[in-house]
Write a protein that holds these residues in place. Structure first.
Motif, mmCIF file in Angstrom:
data_model
loop_
_atom_site.group_PDB
_atom_site.id
_atom_site.type_symbol
_atom_site.label_atom_id
_atom_site.label_comp_id
_atom_site.label_asym_id
_atom_site.label_seq_id
_atom_site.Cartn_x
_atom_site.Cartn_y
_atom_site.Cartn_z
ATOM 1 N N ASP A 1 0.837 -1.214 0.000
ATOM 2 C CA ASP A 1 0.000 0.000 0.000
ATOM 3 C C ASP A 1 0.866 1.256 0.000
ATOM 4 O OD1 ASP A 1 0.606 -0.698 2.710
ATOM 5 O OD2 ASP A 1 -0.996 0.612 3.418
ATOM 6 N N ASP A 2 2.114 1.149 0.471
ATOM 7 C CA ASP A 2 3.048 2.271 0.320
ATOM 8 C C ASP A 2 3.314 2.532 -1.161
ATOM 9 O OD1 ASP A 2 3.767 0.585 2.826
ATOM 10 O OD2 ASP A 2 4.643 2.539 3.280
ATOM 11 N N HIS B 1 -4.788 1.758 3.121
ATOM 12 C CA HIS B 1 -4.302 2.577 4.239
ATOM 13 C C HIS B 1 -3.473 3.779 3.759
ATOM 14 C CE1 HIS B 1 -5.580 -0.617 6.911
ATOM 15 N NE2 HIS B 1 -4.800 -1.489 6.312
ATOM 16 N N ASP B 2 -2.315 3.488 3.163
ATOM 17 C CA ASP B 2 -1.378 4.579 2.854
ATOM 18 C C ASP B 2 -1.892 5.524 1.748
ATOM 19 O OD1 ASP B 2 0.113 3.452 4.826
ATOM 20 O OD2 ASP B 2 1.681 2.653 3.534
ATOM 21 N N ASN C 1 -5.028 -3.575 14.198
ATOM 22 C CA ASN C 1 -4.873 -4.628 13.180
ATOM 23 C C ASN C 1 -3.716 -5.581 13.474
ATOM 24 O OD1 ASN C 1 -2.872 -2.789 12.531
ATOM 25 N ND2 ASN C 1 -3.421 -2.589 10.370
ATOM 26 N N HIS D 1 3.053 -8.250 2.874
ATOM 27 C CA HIS D 1 3.598 -7.485 1.741
ATOM 28 C C HIS D 1 4.559 -8.268 0.854
ATOM 29 C CE1 HIS D 1 1.875 -3.673 3.173
ATOM 30 N NE2 HIS D 1 2.047 -4.211 4.358
ATOM 31 N N VAL E 1 4.038 7.234 6.375
ATOM 32 C CA VAL E 1 3.107 6.102 6.216
ATOM 33 C C VAL E 1 3.753 4.800 6.708
ATOM 34 C CG1 VAL E 1 1.741 7.172 4.377
ATOM 35 C CG2 VAL E 1 3.749 5.819 3.761
ATOM 36 N N ASN F 1 7.162 -2.781 7.198
ATOM 37 C CA ASN F 1 6.702 -3.886 6.350
ATOM 38 C C ASN F 1 7.869 -4.771 5.920
ATOM 39 O OD1 ASN F 1 4.044 -2.926 6.405
ATOM 40 N ND2 ASN F 1 4.432 -1.552 4.672
ATOM 41 N N GLU G 1 -2.473 -0.426 16.012
ATOM 42 C CA GLU G 1 -2.263 -0.390 14.546
ATOM 43 C C GLU G 1 -0.766 -0.592 14.278
ATOM 44 O OE1 GLU G 1 -0.837 1.208 10.971
ATOM 45 O OE2 GLU G 1 -0.554 2.275 12.871
ATOM 46 N N ALA G 2 -0.433 -1.189 13.135
ATOM 47 C CA ALA G 2 0.947 -1.641 12.858
ATOM 48 C C ALA G 2 1.999 -0.520 12.943
ATOM 49 C CB ALA G 2 0.999 -2.302 11.478
ATOM 50 N N ASN G 3 1.760 0.618 12.313
ATOM 51 C CA ASN G 3 2.801 1.649 12.282
ATOM 52 C C ASN G 3 3.118 2.164 13.688
ATOM 53 O OD1 ASN G 3 3.055 1.477 9.530
ATOM 54 N ND2 ASN G 3 1.694 3.206 9.090
HETATM 55 C C1 BDR Z 1 -0.047 0.335 7.933
HETATM 56 O O1 BDR Z 1 0.865 -0.723 8.251
HETATM 57 C C2 BDR Z 1 1.553 -1.137 7.097
HETATM 58 O O2 BDR Z 1 1.503 -2.527 6.984
HETATM 59 C C3 BDR Z 1 0.881 -0.490 5.927
HETATM 60 O O3 BDR Z 1 1.803 -0.176 4.910
HETATM 61 C C4 BDR Z 1 0.258 0.744 6.513
HETATM 62 O O4 BDR Z 1 1.182 1.819 6.523
HETATM 63 C C5 BDR Z 1 -1.466 -0.148 8.158
HETATM 64 O O5 BDR Z 1 -1.658 -0.516 9.485
#
Ligand code: BDR
Ligand code: CA
Length: 323
Positions: free
Chosen positions: A20-21, A246-247, A165, A88, A130, A45, A171-173
């Motif tokens: 998604d980046d 997302h990004d 998530n 990814h 992102v 990622n 959330e991942a970031n």
């Molecule tokens: C975010 O985490 C990464 O996996 C994605 O690229 C996005 O930036 C979503 O939670």
């Protein structure tokens, strides 16, 4: 498509590409309302070395020569989490092999590049992180007055009023470097946060990307190729053949902010314990409020993404012809 801005915004994307980046970066290059000045890389990622290589490949693919500066290889304090290869792909672009960009990274490290560019064009640059916020926190450490020179930040990250998530709450970031995120939310600058509260509501399907392959065979075809892996991941999690945008949603929040509804809330991040990585709206924490996206016109954001990316090859040809 209705375009609601006639001026160009200058942005730098801090990124861990990532599927998604890659969508977000090609979207930004394809949008005539944006001038992408640089990319900075970070772990998340993929490992940072892969992120830097992938960012260089995306810049080349878009027909650009902007600098790519390598950033942090590990979080500020915590032990690194493993990269999300299962989301990814091993090299960051689904099942595609590692790209081999010709260009080299900028000699500056990410915080140095960010500091210099934001000071040279004071008040003009929007930072769009992102990935994990490690480089942005390091920028604040290296240049404590930098906030006054940054126009604003539009960040993909956080899950303020919805589940996470990677854990129930994170959330991942943010989870990949909670200490960095907390440092960034504590600083005195203008932040729009585009988190899971909205990005999970913006989805595309494989046919959308096959459409991009028709209209923009090279870049759209690349996005279609890498996204099938991402859609397989989402199918394994949510049982539907969709992917969450997302990004790209963060990039669209730069150009089309009115597609989102925002609520002001000072934020802090849980940095230890069971809820590590949780992003909390805390009215008592005494920080400058963040504009947290709480609502989104999902159909509009999806359409903007597809309409703009349909022009990606054309925009690349124009960029090459002008260079
Ligand atoms: C975010 O985490 C990464 O996996 C994605 O690229 C996005 O930036 C979503 O939670
Ligand atoms: Ca990312």
């Amino acid at each position: 498509m209705s375009v609601n801005k006639d001026k160009t915004d200058k942005i730098i994307i801090d990124t861990d590409p990532g599927i998604d980046d890659a969508m977000a970066i090609h979207l930004a290059f394809a949008d005539a309302r944006l001038e992408v000045l640089a990319l900075t890389s970070v772990f998340g990622n993929v490992f940072t070395e892969q992120a830097t290589r992938n960012a260089l490949a995306l810049v080349e693919h878009a027909g650009s020569t902007i600098p790519v500066a390598a950033g942090a290889a590990r979080p500020r304090s915590q032990t690194p989490n493993a990269p999300s290869h299962y989301v990814h792909g091993k090299e960051g672009f689904g099942n595609l092999p590692a790209p081999r960009p010709k260009a080299q990274p900028d000699p500056r490290e990410a915080p140095q590049l960010l500091s210099q560019m934001c000071r040279q064009q004071s008040g003009e640059i929007i930072l769009c992180p992102v990935g994990p916020l490690t480089n942005i926190a390091a920028l604040l450490d290296a240049d404590p007055d930098i906030a006054a020179h940054v126009k604003k930040l539009v960040i993909m990250g956080g899950a303020v009023w919805c589940p996470g998530n990677v854990t129930n709450v994170a959330e991942a970031n943010i989870w990949n470097d909670p200490h960095a995120a907390d440092r960034v939310f504590a600083a005195d600058w203008d932040i729009d946060l585009i988190g899971l509260d909205v990005t999970q509501k913006v989805t595309c399907v494989q046919d959308d990307f096959e459409g991009l392959r028709q209209t923009s065979p090279d870049i759209g075809g690349f996005l279609a190729d890498i996204t099938s892996f991402y859609i397989d991941f989402y199918h394994s999690v949510v049982g539907q053949h969709v992917c969450m945008m997302h990004d790209p949603s963060a990039v669209i929040a730069v150009t089309d902010r009115d597609a989102f509804e925002f609520r002001e809330a000072p934020l802090r991040v849980v940095c230890e314990g069971d809820e590590i990585g949780r992003t909390i709206a805390d009215m008592q924490c005494g920080r400058r409020p963040v504009n947290v996206a709480a609502g989104v016109d999902s159909a509009r954001v999806r359409k903007i993404f597809l309409d703009i990316c349909a022009q990606a090859d054309t925009m690349r040809s124009r960029r090459i012809a002008a260079s």
